[in-house]
Design a protein around this motif. Sequence first.
Motif, mmCIF file in Angstrom:
data_model
loop_
_atom_site.group_PDB
_atom_site.id
_atom_site.type_symbol
_atom_site.label_atom_id
_atom_site.label_comp_id
_atom_site.label_asym_id
_atom_site.label_seq_id
_atom_site.Cartn_x
_atom_site.Cartn_y
_atom_site.Cartn_z
ATOM 1 N N GLY A 73 -18.030 40.115 31.834
ATOM 2 C CA GLY A 73 -18.513 40.901 30.836
ATOM 3 C C GLY A 73 -18.878 40.284 29.468
ATOM 4 O O GLY A 73 -19.592 41.142 28.660
ATOM 5 N N ASP A 74 -19.176 39.015 29.361
ATOM 6 C CA ASP A 74 -19.605 38.243 28.078
ATOM 7 C C ASP A 74 -20.986 37.983 28.422
ATOM 8 O O ASP A 74 -21.396 37.200 29.454
ATOM 9 N N LEU A 75 -21.867 38.203 27.739
ATOM 10 C CA LEU A 75 -23.379 37.944 27.861
ATOM 11 C C LEU A 75 -23.421 36.431 27.520
ATOM 12 O O LEU A 75 -23.137 35.850 26.629
ATOM 13 N N HIS A 76 -24.383 35.858 28.564
ATOM 14 C CA HIS A 76 -24.751 34.597 28.556
ATOM 15 C C HIS A 76 -26.317 34.344 28.510
ATOM 16 O O HIS A 76 -27.082 35.218 29.156
ATOM 17 N N MET A 77 -26.809 33.407 27.682
ATOM 18 C CA MET A 77 -28.141 32.912 27.954
ATOM 19 C C MET A 77 -28.331 31.580 28.684
ATOM 20 O O MET A 77 -27.524 30.562 28.148
ATOM 21 N N GLU A 78 -28.893 31.440 29.660
ATOM 22 C CA GLU A 78 -28.640 30.252 30.561
ATOM 23 C C GLU A 78 -27.097 30.091 30.788
ATOM 24 O O GLU A 78 -26.593 30.980 31.189
ATOM 25 N N GLN A 79 -26.781 28.854 30.321
ATOM 26 C CA GLN A 79 -25.251 28.551 30.667
ATOM 27 C C GLN A 79 -24.481 28.574 29.402
ATOM 28 O O GLN A 79 -23.299 28.287 29.575
ATOM 29 N N VAL A 80 -25.005 29.571 28.434
ATOM 30 C CA VAL A 80 -24.150 29.330 27.241
ATOM 31 C C VAL A 80 -23.546 30.694 26.734
ATOM 32 O O VAL A 80 -24.625 31.652 26.800
ATOM 33 N N SER A 81 -22.601 30.960 26.506
ATOM 34 C CA SER A 81 -21.975 32.278 25.858
ATOM 35 C C SER A 81 -22.602 32.615 24.768
ATOM 36 O O SER A 81 -22.747 31.812 23.723
#
Length: 417
Positions: A7-15
């Motif tokens: 449920g948590d939006l991530h960009m590449e490997q980062v929240s």
Amino acid sequence: MLHRIEGDLHMEQVSLRKIAETHGTPSFVYSEGAITAAYQAFHDAFSMHPHRICYAVKANSNLAILQTLAALGSGFDIVSGGELARVLRAGGDPGSVVFSGVGKQDWEILFALEQHISCFNVESASELRRIARLAATTDAIAPISIRVNPDVDPNTHPYISTGLKENKFGVSVEDAMTLYQEAAGLDSLKIVGVDCHIGSQITELTPFLDALTRVLSLVDELEAQAITLEHIDLGGGIGVQYRDEVPIEIGHFASAIVQAMSGRPQSLMFEPGRMIVANAGVLLTTVNTLKSNNEKNFAVVDAAMNDLIRPALYSAWQEVTPVTLKDDGASPERHWDIVGPICETGDFLAKDRMLSLEEDDLLAILSAGAYGFVMSSNYNSRPRSAEVLVSGQEHYCVRKRETIEDLFALESMKPVS
Ligand SMILES: *Cc1c(COP(=O)(O)O)cnc(C)c1O
């Protein structure tokens, strides 16, 4: 590039929640991987023809973005001396810079000559003479291209359409012929190419092919006059998907253009901005206040039109999504206008979005990598946002959030008598 983990939006490997906690909101967040992939896809699509991609710096001029593109071998399309300085600071090669714009000033022309840029994209007779004069006084030879206005309708928003007769950009194909003849007689100029740029956020191939056809007929006429060109620059303007637009497939774009070149030897040049960075960036913002009247529900967030002006300026639509999806039992979804705190009715970021919102929720406004931070201002004395670059598992602050002190650092009061 964007995906959810539990449920948590991530960009590449980062929240993105982690980014908001570390860097605060509002913040622009960019994916290095997405920028690299967009550049590489364009570059690979044209592998069958000599070409150079000159990233349009104005779309996003953060040093870390320019540094990323310089390392990939990108050239740069600049529209000011300030942008040239950025390219140099970021480690870009001035020998791969083209200089566009209708009002180049003397100091900008001299700076570009001193740095030996690859080409001045000339937009008028007066500018041609100005460049020739300044080059002569410094014993330089200015490489030039004439920007032609091919008079094609790119079917885009009127504010970002540039290749129609009524626009201020470039010169007509007929006038270009005369200008090339004049340039050929000036010792301080070297004719290297021809260019055009017909608009932005174009999602059809036909306007590009129509523009190329007109440019090619000029190239042939010039050849008949013994004026030969090294490159043909088709500008930028390739559209991206914000909502339900269907962008031109880059492989399709490349094969159609190379086919239209029908064996001509000139190298191709492009000046894409938006398509390299738009979908590589988001704007993170926190919901401040929820308020409703009989007509509407408003979510007042901590970002505003001074941070992201596209919705207010062009009625642009950008996706808004919660950074964390809610469990069942959260407040029901309703229609919300996402607005900023600025004292203007035009201060909205999105209208009529179905969302389940509570105060302090984190939202991500997508497709904010192009014409976002670069168009931001301090209107209402709001410090400008931070900018963050994500690369794999890493995230770096690439521009600090402005402080209140920064707001008036350059101002002074009149002397007190
Ligand atoms: C703005 C601009 C571009 C970049 O346009 P995009 O739509 O971002 O690709 C390229 N060339 C010139 C001359 C421009 O003014």
